[in-house]
Design an enzyme around this catalytic site. Structure first.
Site: not given
Ligand code: NAD
Length: 312
Positions: A96, A171, A246
């Site tokens: 997102t 979204k 966010k």
């Molecule tokens: P998270 O922080 O658990 O996971 C993100 C991962 O990306 C981490 O493990 C981090 O180490 C990795 N990362 C960061 N930079 C990197 C890079 N350059 N190379 C490789 N890995 C890298 O976050 P999440 O909850 O999985 O959310 C991910 C996305 O999904 C976000 O944009 C969030 O807004 C969206 N989202 C999350 C939810 C939710 O409920 N968690 C729901 C809808 C959307």
């Protein structure tokens, strides 16, 4: 079966990658966090040592990263996806991110001669684990046609919203409605308390009248009327306040950049940004009702009228 590079194996990406493995794809994963990478490997993802390693021979490159700057960083530069992925690879970003960043990602992909799709999700971690996510996709028809079967393996619904950036736009517009409506429903319950109305009475009327909405009838911010709502389990999410903050921040950016006078959306962004700085950050976003109630106390500290917990 496709070879899919999956970059970003966190709370969402980890289980999504696992579902692609279950669907029979070869998944080559990378995450900066060794623990996240290790968990994905246990689910059958082939662990790469870098993004370059993950995209080697990939038909599709999927990213699930925290914010726009992470996606742009991951795409650009000598060790980036654009320099290393095969020329015909389809690039799908499920993070997102800002609409403006999503458009920049599409442009960078097009400049490299590759097709791309923005495909943010709703449904949270539970949806990622159970492959019941909804994907909102933006990109050319032919790119979407290539992406759809892959996204369908991780979700229940895949909606093509329009050209590049349209998925992110859909979204944040949806979540702006949700944030504003949750605040409105919560203010109504606190006003009802002050006027001596029981939660159940207000619910019985509004849920069958023009005040009806998801924030009221599914995610009701007070305990009682909807037994499954997070309010009945001390506001355990659900959809965490920090994530709503966010998304509303992204909506507020889009309002400002588009010159749209979205007063309520901008206000909701400020309310949730403040809430996310406190102890409610990890609570469900319906906990805003407690914040409104606390801010409604009289100067002497007493609640506005009858029982502040609504047990009137
Ligand atoms: P998270 O922080 O658990 O996971 C993100 C991962 O990306 C981490 O493990 C981090 O180490 C990795 N990362 C960061 N930079 C990197 C890079 N350059 N190379 C490789 N890995 C890298 O976050 P999440 O909850 O999985 O959310 C991910 C996305 O999904 C976000 O944009 C969030 O807004 C969206 N989202 C999350 C939810 C939710 O409920 N968690 C729901 C809808 C959307």
């Amino acid at each position: 079966m496709s070879t899919i590079a999956f970059i970003g194996l966190g709370n969402m990406g980890g289980p999504m990658a696992a579902n692609l493995v279950s669907a029979g794809h070869r998944v080559q994963g990378f995450d900066l966090d060794a623990e996240a990478l290790g968990r994905a490997a246990q689910a059958g993802v082939s662990a790469a040592e870098s993004a370059v390693g993950a995209v080697d021979g990939a038909d599709i490159v999927l990213t699930m990263l925290p914010a726009g700057r992470h996606v742009l960083d991951c795409y650009r530069g000598p060790g980036g996806v654009l320099a290393a992925a095969p020329p015909g690879a389809l690039l799908i970003d499920c993070s997102t991110i800002d609409v403006a960043d999503a458009r920049a990602v599409h442009q960078a992909a097009a400049d490299s001669g590759r097709q791309s799709v923005d495909a943010p999700v709703s449904g949270g971690v539970v949806g990622a684990e159970n492959a019941t996510l909804t994907f909102m996709a933006g990109g050319e028809e032919t790119a979407f046609a290539r992406a759809e079967p892959v996204l369908a393996a991780m979700g229940r619904r895949v909606v093509h919203c329009g050209p590049g950036g349209a998925g992110q736009a859909a979204k944040i517009c949806n979540n702006m409605i949700l944030g504003v409506s949750m605040i409105a429903v919560s203010e109504a319950f606190v006003l009802g308390e002050a006027l001596g109305l029981t939660h159940q009475a207000l619910f019985d009327v509004a849920s069958a009248a023009s005040g009806q909405c998801w924030a009221l009838t599914t995610n009701c911010p007070v305990p009682g009327p909807v037994p499954g709502s997070p309010a009945n389990r001390e506001y355990r999410p659900g959809f965490a306040t920090a994530l709503m903050a966010k998304d509303l921040g992204l909506a507020a950016n889009a309002l400002a950049e588009s010159g749209v006078d979205g007063e309520l959306g901008a206000h909701a962004a400020r309310v949730y940004a403040a809430l996310a700085e406190g102890s409610a950050a990890g609570q469900d976003f319906s906990a805003v009702v407690n914040d409104i109630r606390a801010r409604s106390r009289r100067p002497d500290g007493t609640p506005p009228a009858r029982g502040e917990d609504g047990a009137s």
